[in-house]
Scaffold this active site. Sequence first.
Site, PDB file in Angstrom:
ATOM      1  N   GLY A  93       0.761  -1.240   0.000  1.00 16.69           N
ATOM      2  CA  GLY A  93       0.000   0.000   0.000  1.00 16.69           C
ATOM      3  C   GLY A  93       0.787   1.283   0.000  1.00 16.69           C
ATOM      4  N   ARG A 128      -4.848   3.263 -16.421  1.00 20.29           N
ATOM      5  CA  ARG A 128      -5.043   3.907 -15.122  1.00 20.29           C
ATOM      6  C   ARG A 128      -5.700   5.299 -15.208  1.00 20.29           C
ATOM      7  NH1 ARG A 128      -1.856   5.038 -11.672  1.00 20.29           N
ATOM      8  NH2 ARG A 128      -2.975   4.231  -9.884  1.00 20.29           N
ATOM      9  N   CYS A 172     -10.317   4.409 -30.047  1.00 23.58           N
ATOM     10  CA  CYS A 172     -11.587   4.998 -30.482  1.00 23.58           C
ATOM     11  C   CYS A 172     -12.457   5.240 -29.264  1.00 23.58           C
ATOM     12  CB  CYS A 172     -12.288   4.065 -31.454  1.00 23.58           C
ATOM     13  SG  CYS A 172     -11.430   4.062 -33.000  1.00 23.58           S
ATOM     14  N   GLY A 214       3.778  -3.571  -3.797  1.00 21.41           N
ATOM     15  CA  GLY A 214       3.737  -3.789  -5.243  1.00 21.41           C
ATOM     16  C   GLY A 214       4.187  -2.519  -5.932  1.00 21.41           C
TER      17      GLY A 214
HETATM   18  N1  LLP Z   1      -1.443  -7.123  -1.096  1.00 26.26           N
HETATM   19  C1  LLP Z   1      -2.707  -7.252  -1.470  1.00 26.26           C
HETATM   20  C2  LLP Z   1      -3.532  -8.275  -0.861  1.00 26.26           C
HETATM   21  C3  LLP Z   1      -3.239  -6.410  -2.457  1.00 26.26           C
HETATM   22  O1  LLP Z   1      -4.507  -6.552  -2.823  1.00 26.26           O
HETATM   23  C4  LLP Z   1      -2.410  -5.433  -3.059  1.00 26.26           C
HETATM   24  C5  LLP Z   1      -2.928  -4.565  -4.110  1.00 26.26           C
HETATM   25  C6  LLP Z   1      -1.079  -5.345  -2.645  1.00 26.26           C
HETATM   26  C7  LLP Z   1      -0.624  -6.198  -1.646  1.00 26.26           C
HETATM   27  C8  LLP Z   1      -0.113  -4.353  -3.232  1.00 26.26           C
HETATM   28  O2  LLP Z   1      -0.493  -3.044  -3.016  1.00 26.26           O
HETATM   29  P1  LLP Z   1       0.490  -1.862  -3.469  1.00 26.26           P
HETATM   30  O3  LLP Z   1       1.751  -1.965  -2.638  1.00 26.26           O
HETATM   31  O4  LLP Z   1       0.773  -2.048  -4.901  1.00 26.26           O
HETATM   32  O5  LLP Z   1      -0.246  -0.635  -3.195  1.00 26.26           O
HETATM   33  N2  LLP Z   1      -4.841  -1.473 -10.051  1.00 26.26           N
HETATM   34  C9  LLP Z   1      -4.779  -0.459  -9.007  1.00 26.26           C
HETATM   35  C10 LLP Z   1      -4.149  -0.979  -7.761  1.00 26.26           C
HETATM   36  C11 LLP Z   1      -4.858  -2.169  -7.199  1.00 26.26           C
HETATM   37  C12 LLP Z   1      -4.189  -2.706  -5.978  1.00 26.26           C
HETATM   38  C13 LLP Z   1      -4.672  -4.075  -5.704  1.00 26.26           C
HETATM   39  N3  LLP Z   1      -4.082  -4.699  -4.577  1.00 26.26           N
HETATM   40  C14 LLP Z   1      -4.020   0.763  -9.526  1.00 26.26           C
HETATM   41  O6  LLP Z   1      -3.613   0.745 -10.690  1.00 26.26           O
HETATM   42  O7  LLP Z   1      -3.858   1.735  -8.818  1.00 26.26           O
END
Ligand code: LLP
Length: 465
Positions: free
Chosen positions: A276, A358, A389, A320
């Site tokens: 997050g 995004r 398009c 992530g």
């Molecule tokens: N762990 C779990 C269980 C998750 O669902 C996620 C992200 C992460 C870790 C990693 O979170 P991060 O460190 O990346 O914030 N597609 C969206 C983001 C969706 C995140 C989904 N889960 C975007 O492009 O902003």
Amino acid sequence: MVSTYPVKVQPSGYQYLSIVDVSPNQQLLPLSAKVIDHDFLEIGGCDVKTLVQQFGSPLYILDELTVRTACQQYRDAFNKYYKGHSQVLYASKAWNCLAVCAIVASEGLGIDVVSGGELYTALTAGMSPDKIYLHGNNKSHHELMFAVETGCTIVVDNWYELKTLVAILLEQDEQDQAKKIRIMLRLTPGIECHTHEYIRTGHLDSKFGFDPNDLPEVFSFVSQQSRLHCVGVHAHIGSQIFERQPHRDLAAVMVQWLREAKQYNLELAELNVGGGLGIKYTESDDPPSIEEWSRAICEVVQNVCAEENLPLPKLLCEPGRSLIATGGVTAYTIGSTKTIPDIRTYVTIDGGMSDNPRPITYQSVYRAVVANKMSAPLTETVTLAGKHCESGDILIKNVQLPKTEPGDVLVVMTTGAYNYSMASNYNRLPRPAAVLVANGEANLILQRETYQDIIRQDCLPERLK
Ligand code: LLP
């Protein structure tokens, strides 16, 4: 006054002195970015315009130095600030492919996967199953069987899954009946954070995880399953978060869950606080550094465990975006331009919402530079349009650029996370290639899709021929 790009790039010949002190998630460009010969953007020692000539356009470019630095900073911070064991997992939904999985594995990280496809990729890249955690709120029977066979840890999300898993284990051959399956339990912590509602997951009204009110029943059920080895609890509160407090609160709530588990004779030794941590997409974004974020979590877990007289759990986290986003940029070639007097100028690139969904999905804001005009004054304010398009296919509104012409190479920054992984073939555009750059070398890590790839899965019934 002439404005210039609001990004710091290393001038030509600059030696990296203290790159390890720079937190990748606080930068707009990859750490190895430099300007060569006044005007040309270089990443990983490779001239971006030359990369586009060599590998085609659009092109995802991933800077190995930035990704490795982020991995090392997470790993080192947890080693430094946490007195117990820890394991950083890469949330591979941000960008899952063989090369990225191999890099994070070589840095000693584990991996979080959310589907059979991601699991298969991680295993093929050589990630050890004992460092793989399978998430998902509706894992299929097949995905659960696959996970059981590989021996990775299954992060169980709900009652249906828990019972399906128990049923799968019962069906196994007799010789397997002695084997225990490692699981964790995902719970909804009921913590609010400020981020886009689509990427918020920790509040009570979330599709993910067990309701914490069910905790006694869940713990009681799990404690009676001889084949399940429940190792810990997991929660994730959302993504692109800048505040420090929600993760501190989360860690404190989760330690309480470990304490409650003891009443059911469950010795839960692992605590996974999810991911997050946010990143800088624009100059005004000010996320905490990887080290600051990690330190805050380590300290709160240690403090609460000391207050509760609990042994320190193995602490896991799952970044992530903050691990991969800044290492990635997308290079496009500029094509047509349309000026509507007194209203707007549209500058169009050769990609768009299919390689970066995004902006249209979350109204995300990006920054861009022209890779062959890095020192030219920013005299134009334009809207950068994609080629799809769809009127909403706008990559960046009101971006400041130098005067551009067809053939210029436009680089959108911080696209390493949730771009390739969310890319589509909308309008039947082939997905771009991706290259990994380091020390002047560029290696293809994803081939550009071809028109043959586009129709590979199409079937034409005989009667239509
Ligand atoms: N762990 C779990 C269980 C998750 O669902 C996620 C992200 C992460 C870790 C990693 O979170 P991060 O460190 O990346 O914030 N597609 C969206 C983001 C969706 C995140 C989904 N889960 C975007 O492009 O902003």
